[in-house]
Design a protein around this motif. Sequence first.
Motif, PDB file in Angstrom:
ATOM      1  N   UNK A  13       0.833  -1.209   0.000  1.00  0.00           N
ATOM      2  CA  UNK A  13       0.000   0.000   0.000  1.00  0.00           C
ATOM      3  C   UNK A  13       0.867   1.260   0.000  1.00  0.00           C
ATOM      4  N   UNK A  14       1.877   1.294   0.885  1.00  0.00           N
ATOM      5  CA  UNK A  14       2.748   2.466   0.988  1.00  0.00           C
ATOM      6  C   UNK A  14       3.502   2.689  -0.329  1.00  0.00           C
ATOM      7  N   UNK A  15       4.059   1.600  -0.879  1.00  0.00           N
ATOM      8  CA  UNK A  15       4.804   1.703  -2.131  1.00  0.00           C
ATOM      9  C   UNK A  15       3.928   2.249  -3.251  1.00  0.00           C
ATOM     10  N   UNK A  16       2.732   1.713  -3.374  1.00  0.00           N
ATOM     11  CA  UNK A  16       1.853   2.129  -4.463  1.00  0.00           C
ATOM     12  C   UNK A  16       1.242   3.501  -4.227  1.00  0.00           C
ATOM     13  N   UNK A  17       1.130   3.891  -2.966  1.00  0.00           N
ATOM     14  CA  UNK A  17       0.661   5.244  -2.672  1.00  0.00           C
ATOM     15  C   UNK A  17       1.691   6.263  -3.178  1.00  0.00           C
ATOM     16  N   UNK A  18       2.981   5.982  -2.938  1.00  0.00           N
ATOM     17  CA  UNK A  18       4.045   6.848  -3.443  1.00  0.00           C
ATOM     18  C   UNK A  18       4.069   6.824  -4.977  1.00  0.00           C
ATOM     19  N   UNK A  19       3.847   5.645  -5.534  1.00  0.00           N
ATOM     20  CA  UNK A  19       3.768   5.459  -6.980  1.00  0.00           C
ATOM     21  C   UNK A  19       2.646   6.326  -7.556  1.00  0.00           C
ATOM     22  N   UNK A  20       1.505   6.319  -6.876  1.00  0.00           N
ATOM     23  CA  UNK A  20       0.336   7.101  -7.283  1.00  0.00           C
ATOM     24  C   UNK A  20       0.627   8.598  -7.215  1.00  0.00           C
ATOM     25  N   UNK A  21       1.302   9.038  -6.148  1.00  0.00           N
ATOM     26  CA  UNK A  21       1.665  10.448  -6.011  1.00  0.00           C
ATOM     27  C   UNK A  21       2.608  10.897  -7.129  1.00  0.00           C
ATOM     28  N   UNK A  22       3.574  10.041  -7.475  1.00  0.00           N
ATOM     29  CA  UNK A  22       4.491  10.364  -8.579  1.00  0.00           C
ATOM     30  C   UNK A  22       3.726  10.534  -9.879  1.00  0.00           C
TER      31      UNK A  22
END
Length: 206
Positions: A13-22
């Motif tokens: 979740x954390x990894x993909x949240x950062x991915x989403x923000x990028x």
Amino acid sequence: MAGVSGCIKYSMFVFNFLFWLCGILILALAIWIRVSKDGQEFISKGESGMNPYVAVDILIAVGATIMILGFLGCCGAMRESRCMLLLFFIGLLLILLLQVAAGIVGATFKSESEHILNETLQKNVELLSGTDDNAKAFQNTLIKFQKEFQCCGLLNGAADWGTNYESCKCPDQSNTSCTIYEGQLVYKQILGLVFSMVLFCQIGNK
């Protein structure tokens, strides 16, 4: 097993949240360049025979794709949705295949690409010391970008401007985006993302 499953779930979740923000940041930057007057002036400089907005449209597509994949990864992990996770996996697999294909093409035309890139870089740097109308227009547009993004130059920072690096001076000594050049506090090199897009636009005329 529950602890391991929970750890994997929240890590994803954390990894993909950062991915989403990028993805959001890339999309926002590309849209801003597409609709902003300064952005349109900047990418339309040069003598490229191709549509200069092709690179911006590609950037918009990349940002949207990253944002969607990040969303699927976040929701798939938290809701434990097999459908979302499968779509996320397929999306990443397709991106990997595209990267491999691009790597093969890039390796094939590596020497030619390096030659074109070096010529394009040097040509843009030379515009910063030019005195004709085209050079002045490019300089004025770049100065606006430098003030907005607190950056300087194209290739070697303030050195690109020669002795005329007044627009690079940094007024705030506590600003982490500043560096020392010839005893003066100046902004660091321009954002690589923006310049790489400009290079993509201008390489088309080679």
